[in-house]
Design an enzyme around this catalytic site. Structure first.
Site, PDB file in Angstrom:
ATOM      1  N   VAL A  81      44.466  34.833  38.972  1.00 41.98           N
ATOM      2  CA  VAL A  81      42.562  35.385  38.869  1.00 41.98           C
ATOM      3  C   VAL A  81      42.153  36.975  37.735  1.00 41.98           C
ATOM      4  CG1 VAL A  81      40.907  35.518  40.150  1.00 41.98           C
ATOM      5  CG2 VAL A  81      42.671  34.097  40.849  1.00 41.98           C
ATOM      6  N   CYS A  82      41.087  36.955  37.070  1.00 46.93           N
ATOM      7  CA  CYS A  82      40.931  37.666  37.120  1.00 46.93           C
ATOM      8  C   CYS A  82      39.994  38.441  37.635  1.00 46.93           C
ATOM      9  CB  CYS A  82      40.129  37.172  35.011  1.00 46.93           C
ATOM     10  SG  CYS A  82      39.184  39.317  34.753  1.00 46.93           S
ATOM     11  N   GLN A  83      40.409  39.630  38.555  1.00 51.41           N
ATOM     12  CA  GLN A  83      39.457  39.930  39.388  1.00 51.41           C
ATOM     13  C   GLN A  83      39.645  41.599  39.392  1.00 51.41           C
ATOM     14  OE1 GLN A  83      40.836  38.621  43.675  1.00 51.41           O
ATOM     15  NE2 GLN A  83      38.868  39.189  43.830  1.00 51.41           N
TER      16      GLN A  83
END
Length: 155
Positions: free
Chosen positions: A83-85
């Site tokens: 996840v791009c977090q």
């Protein structure tokens, strides 16, 4: 406060929050949680998405790792569930951040697919250039791969 006590408190806090269901420890390990995330907005709100939150033994000094275990057609989620977090990147992580914030940020990402937090540039391009086609594909993918949404409210 010990790490395991903090995690136990955070687990209860996440269970009270309405964005997840079926939250449980993996193999009774307080460092690994799984549950269902319930997006609020189309095209993902037709299903539920299983996630895993994995904590380092050095938590809260080290951020947890979030993985989406359910396949999703989303520019901010890699094919492997990464996840791009930015919230959980080592450069941005703050030890005062709790698991509920991490999951709320994940839900915000799913509820608002965009071109800022991207792991799949081809999907960001499709969203930008052909939004109707993107939404149709995401809807079909959700129908095919997402788990059914639980009918009952959380505890």
């Amino acid at each position: 406060m010990t790490m395991s006590r903090r995690l136990a408190m955070e687990l209860e806090e996440v269970r009270r929050w309405g964005g997840v269901r079926d939250l449980h420890l993996v193999d009774r390990d307080v460092l690994r949680w799984r549950g269902l995330l319930l997006p609020n907005n189309p095209p993902y709100n037709a299903g539920a998405f299983r996630f895993e939150l994995a904590f380092s033994p050095h938590y809260p000094l080290v951020p947890p790792r979030v993985t989406l275990l359910t396949s999703i057609h989303h520019p901010g989620v890699g094919p492997d569930g990464t996840v791009c977090q930015p919230l959980t990147s080592p450069e941005s992580w703050e030890p005062v951040t709790c698991a509920t914030h991490v999951l709320q940020d994940l839900l915000l990402l799913l509820d608002n697919p965009g071109t800022e937090r991207v792991l799949r540039p081809e999907l960001a391009r499709e969203l930008s250039e052909r939004p109707e086609a993107f939404l149709h594909q995401a809807e079909e993918h959700t129908r095919r791969y997402a788990e059914p949404r639980p009918d009952t409210p959380g505890p």
